[in-house]
Design an enzyme around this catalytic site. Structure first.
Site, PDB file in Angstrom:
ATOM      1  N   ASN A   1       0.851  -1.190   0.000  1.00  0.00           N
ATOM      2  CA  ASN A   1       0.000   0.000   0.000  1.00  0.00           C
ATOM      3  C   ASN A   1       0.881   1.232   0.000  1.00  0.00           C
ATOM      4  O   ASN A   1       1.965   1.239   0.589  1.00  0.00           O
ATOM      5  CB  ASN A   1      -0.884   0.005   1.265  1.00  0.00           C
ATOM      6  CG  ASN A   1      -1.799   1.230   1.329  1.00  0.00           C
ATOM      7  OD1 ASN A   1      -2.487   1.542   0.371  1.00  0.00           O
ATOM      8  ND2 ASN A   1      -1.758   1.937   2.460  1.00  0.00           N
TER       9      ASN A   1
ATOM     10  N   HIS B   1       0.939   5.151   1.161  1.00  0.00           N
ATOM     11  CA  HIS B   1       0.211   6.034   2.079  1.00  0.00           C
ATOM     12  C   HIS B   1       0.898   7.403   2.100  1.00  0.00           C
ATOM     13  O   HIS B   1       2.133   7.466   2.182  1.00  0.00           O
ATOM     14  CB  HIS B   1       0.175   5.426   3.490  1.00  0.00           C
ATOM     15  CG  HIS B   1      -0.609   6.242   4.465  1.00  0.00           C
ATOM     16  ND1 HIS B   1      -1.988   6.231   4.493  1.00  0.00           N
ATOM     17  CD2 HIS B   1      -0.210   7.126   5.404  1.00  0.00           C
ATOM     18  CE1 HIS B   1      -2.398   7.087   5.423  1.00  0.00           C
ATOM     19  NE2 HIS B   1      -1.339   7.638   5.995  1.00  0.00           N
TER      20      HIS B   1
ATOM     21  N   ASP C   1      -2.727   0.320   7.734  1.00  0.00           N
ATOM     22  CA  ASP C   1      -1.458   1.074   7.634  1.00  0.00           C
ATOM     23  C   ASP C   1      -0.425   0.640   8.663  1.00  0.00           C
ATOM     24  O   ASP C   1       0.347   1.463   9.160  1.00  0.00           O
ATOM     25  CB  ASP C   1      -1.730   2.585   7.794  1.00  0.00           C
ATOM     26  CG  ASP C   1      -2.614   3.132   6.681  1.00  0.00           C
ATOM     27  OD1 ASP C   1      -3.298   4.137   6.919  1.00  0.00           O
ATOM     28  OD2 ASP C   1      -2.614   2.531   5.600  1.00  0.00           O
TER      29      ASP C   1
ATOM     30  N   SER D   1       4.856   6.761   2.421  1.00  0.00           N
ATOM     31  CA  SER D   1       5.344   5.441   2.866  1.00  0.00           C
ATOM     32  C   SER D   1       4.752   4.339   1.991  1.00  0.00           C
ATOM     33  O   SER D   1       3.557   4.401   1.658  1.00  0.00           O
ATOM     34  CB  SER D   1       4.897   5.165   4.314  1.00  0.00           C
ATOM     35  OG  SER D   1       5.218   6.237   5.172  1.00  0.00           O
TER      36      SER D   1
HETATM   37  C1  GRF Z   1      -2.832   9.093  -2.866  1.00  0.00           C
HETATM   38  O1  GRF Z   1      -2.647  10.242  -2.077  1.00  0.00           O
HETATM   39  C2  GRF Z   1      -2.434   7.882  -2.058  1.00  0.00           C
HETATM   40  O2  GRF Z   1      -1.364   8.095  -1.192  1.00  0.00           O
HETATM   41  C3  GRF Z   1      -3.646   7.666  -1.241  1.00  0.00           C
HETATM   42  O3  GRF Z   1      -4.743   7.962  -2.099  1.00  0.00           O
HETATM   43  C4  GRF Z   1      -4.297   8.817  -3.129  1.00  0.00           C
HETATM   44  C5  GRF Z   1      -4.484   8.095  -4.434  1.00  0.00           C
HETATM   45  O4  GRF Z   1      -4.121   8.905  -5.445  1.00  0.00           O
HETATM   46  N1  GRF Z   1      -3.648   6.314  -0.748  1.00  0.00           N
HETATM   47  P1  GRF Z   1      -4.236   8.350  -6.940  1.00  0.00           P
HETATM   48  O5  GRF Z   1      -5.651   7.817  -7.095  1.00  0.00           O
HETATM   49  O6  GRF Z   1      -3.212   7.272  -7.098  1.00  0.00           O
HETATM   50  O7  GRF Z   1      -3.960   9.564  -7.772  1.00  0.00           O
END
Ligand code: GRF
Length: 192
Positions: free
Chosen positions: A105, A107, A148, A139
């Protein structure tokens, strides 16, 4: 070649970063994209690159059925690695088990700060700014049954300047794209 399935809920810029890296020579292939939101722009990105894509969300009545269909879909795609890229659904324990140690994932914070229940998307950057943090960042971690909390693969920080949540999100997103690809490269080369 590593078969990657990407789970999304929104715009899919992290998905796009993986697609672009594969087209630029990364030894991996995005074999499928699944969204829990029917209108997620990321599905359009998949279609544009002729990648198999599925909407698995409220079109299935129960969480149990949704999870079963999700597992079956990713198994039929011969998925080696599941990437959660802005996927806003808490995965069922049965899914985590089905793809144990094969789910990562991305984050948008320096976990464990600003992570866990309720911390996602813009909410993260708003909290960082509200608390006058000097640093933020992104991360990539393995996914376990909590939110997370899995083993961190890569983190990268940036200094918080006179940022608004919007400008910080933009700057962190650029880091996300970079460390997500670096993390996948580590997995491909069995460095983790
Ligand atoms: C990103 O900020 C990611 O960190 C979070 O959700 C958002 C997804 O952005 N988990 P995208 O859809 O990949 O543009």
């Amino acid at each position: 070649m590593l078969n990657i399935s990407v789970l999304i809920s929104g715009g899919g810029t992290n998905l796009q970063a993986i697609i672009d890296a594969c087209e630029a020579g990364l030894d991996a292939k995005v074999v499928g994209v699944v969204s829990n939101r029917e209108n997620a722009y990321g599905l359009k990105r998949a279609k544009k690159h002729h990648i198999e894509n599925h909407y698995i969300g409220r079109n299935y009545t129960s969480r149990k059925e949704r999870t079963e269909v999700l597992i079956k879909t990713l198994e039929e795609l011969n998925t080696d690695l599941v990437v959660l890229a802005g996927y806003l659904e808490i995965l069922d324990a049965s899914f985590i088990k089905a793809f144990e140690n094969k789910i990562i994932n991305i984050h948008p914070s320096l976990i464990p700060k600003y992570a866990g229940k309720g911390y996602y998307g813009m909410k993260v950057h708003e909290a960082v700014i509200r608390n006058n943090e000097l640093y933020s960042g992104a991360s990539v971690h393995f996914v376990d049954e909590m939110v997370d909390t899995g083993q961190i693969i890569i983190q990268e920080s940036i200094k918080v300047n006179q940022d608004t949540p919007e400008t910080l999100q933009k700057r962190v997103l650029a880091i996300e794209h970079r460390i997500l690809i670096k993390s996948i490269e580590k997995i491909i080369h069995h460095e983790i």
